[in-house]
Design a protein around this motif. Structure first.
Motif, PDB file in Angstrom:
ATOM      1  N   ILE A 124      59.389  68.915  86.462  1.00 15.13           N
ATOM      2  CA  ILE A 124      59.236  70.369  86.398  1.00 15.13           C
ATOM      3  C   ILE A 124      60.535  71.059  86.823  1.00 15.13           C
ATOM      4  N   GLU A 125      61.161  70.572  87.878  1.00 16.11           N
ATOM      5  CA  GLU A 125      62.440  71.151  88.337  1.00 16.11           C
ATOM      6  C   GLU A 125      63.512  71.025  87.258  1.00 16.11           C
ATOM      7  N   GLU A 126      63.559  69.878  86.600  1.00 11.54           N
ATOM      8  CA  GLU A 126      64.556  69.667  85.547  1.00 11.54           C
ATOM      9  C   GLU A 126      64.273  70.565  84.341  1.00 11.54           C
ATOM     10  N   ALA A 127      63.014  70.712  83.966  1.00  9.19           N
ATOM     11  CA  ALA A 127      62.653  71.608  82.857  1.00  9.19           C
ATOM     12  C   ALA A 127      63.054  73.044  83.184  1.00  9.19           C
ATOM     13  N   ASP A 128      62.790  73.471  84.423  1.00  5.74           N
ATOM     14  CA  ASP A 128      63.174  74.820  84.843  1.00  5.74           C
ATOM     15  C   ASP A 128      64.689  74.982  84.851  1.00  5.74           C
ATOM     16  N   ARG A 129      65.384  73.979  85.376  1.00 11.87           N
ATOM     17  CA  ARG A 129      66.845  74.049  85.460  1.00 11.87           C
ATOM     18  C   ARG A 129      67.471  74.149  84.077  1.00 11.87           C
ATOM     19  N   LEU A 130      66.959  73.357  83.139  1.00 10.49           N
ATOM     20  CA  LEU A 130      67.517  73.340  81.784  1.00 10.49           C
ATOM     21  C   LEU A 130      66.999  74.489  80.918  1.00 10.49           C
ATOM     22  N   GLN A 131      65.923  75.135  81.358  1.00 13.45           N
ATOM     23  CA  GLN A 131      65.289  76.224  80.608  1.00 13.45           C
ATOM     24  C   GLN A 131      65.005  75.812  79.164  1.00 13.45           C
ATOM     25  N   VAL A 132      64.345  74.661  79.021  1.00  8.70           N
ATOM     26  CA  VAL A 132      64.049  74.102  77.702  1.00  8.70           C
ATOM     27  C   VAL A 132      62.656  74.506  77.234  1.00  8.70           C
ATOM     28  N   THR A 133      62.445  74.396  75.939  1.00 13.55           N
ATOM     29  CA  THR A 133      61.127  74.599  75.351  1.00 13.55           C
ATOM     30  C   THR A 133      60.372  73.278  75.425  1.00 13.55           C
ATOM     31  N   LEU A 134      59.163  73.313  75.958  1.00 14.97           N
ATOM     32  CA  LEU A 134      58.338  72.113  76.018  1.00 14.97           C
ATOM     33  C   LEU A 134      57.845  71.770  74.613  1.00 14.97           C
ATOM     34  N   LEU A 135      57.685  70.484  74.317  1.00 13.77           N
ATOM     35  CA  LEU A 135      57.180  70.079  73.003  1.00 13.77           C
ATOM     36  C   LEU A 135      55.839  70.734  72.698  1.00 13.77           C
ATOM     37  N   SER A 136      54.989  70.888  73.697  1.00 18.69           N
ATOM     38  CA  SER A 136      53.662  71.474  73.472  1.00 18.69           C
ATOM     39  C   SER A 136      53.744  72.926  72.985  1.00 18.69           C
ATOM     40  N   GLU A 137      54.865  73.590  73.227  1.00 19.97           N
ATOM     41  CA  GLU A 137      55.022  74.970  72.763  1.00 19.97           C
ATOM     42  C   GLU A 137      55.196  75.044  71.245  1.00 19.97           C
ATOM     43  N   LEU A 138      55.504  73.912  70.618  1.00 23.59           N
ATOM     44  CA  LEU A 138      55.655  73.868  69.161  1.00 23.59           C
ATOM     45  C   LEU A 138      54.302  73.858  68.456  1.00 23.59           C
ATOM     46  N   THR A 139      53.225  73.584  69.207  1.00 24.26           N
ATOM     47  CA  THR A 139      51.908  73.369  68.596  1.00 24.26           C
ATOM     48  C   THR A 139      50.821  74.191  69.282  1.00 24.26           C
ATOM     49  N   ALA A 140      51.163  75.406  69.713  1.00 22.85           N
ATOM     50  CA  ALA A 140      50.200  76.283  70.396  1.00 22.85           C
ATOM     51  C   ALA A 140      49.543  75.570  71.580  1.00 22.85           C
TER      52      ALA A 140
END
Length: 176
Positions: A124-140
């Protein structure tokens, strides 16, 4: 500086002995090469048949597991990601990967290998740091997780806890 073949052998040896992922950056520092050289070395090792997994925290060598494996269909908002992952781990599961269906590429799989609450925190910290789109956001928010667990009771507990939070897709889908 170590030559390419020797460096690849040393990377493989380090991964065989590692309990935790090793980052490309740490290999790069160790061998005094760029991170991209290490990424290329790992790509060549994988092409040669080595079962190396790339995770957000680094490389791991995939090992045979005695654990049971299942896929869970889930749906949630990006804000619920941490709760979802923590729930699975808290009830004895390891989140091996995330799988989404992409209209052009078919199945996209992201390796996670989250087995502890600390692993979840790091992810979670790495996702926040990188400010990336999660794969699940591609599929609602609809996605699959491959999970490993010790007993069928663990799987039942994981499903019940996710269902209670409104995250388990089958439960929401059938009750709608």
């Amino acid at each position: 500086m170590v030559d390419g073949d020797r460096r690849k052998a040393q990377i493989l040896e380090a991964l065989q002995q590692a309990e935790k992922p090793i980052s490309a950056t740490s290999f790069a520092k160790e061998f005094s090469v760029s991170r991209q050289i290490v990424v290329g070395d790992v790509a060549l090792l994988r092409a040669a048949g080595e079962n190396i997994i790339a995770t957000a925290r680094g490389y791991l060598l995939e090992r045979e597991s005695e654990k049971l494996i299942s896929k869970l269909a889930v749906q949630h908002s990006p804000e619920q990601t941490e709760d979802e992952l923590r729930t699975i781990v808290e009830h004895g599961g390891e989140v091996i990967d995330v799988v989404v269906e992409h209209p052009l590429y078919g199945e996209l799989v992201g390796g996670l290998h989250l087995a502890s609450q600390q692993d979840v925190s790091d992810f979670i910290e790495e996702a926040d740091r990188l400010q990336v789109t999660l794969l699940s956001e591609l599929t609602a928010g609809i996605h699959l997780h491959t999970i490993a667990y010790e007993t069928l009771e663990d799987l039942t507990e994981i499903k019940a806890a996710l269902s209670e939070k409104g995250i388990l897709y089958e439960e929401k889908h059938h009750s709608a």
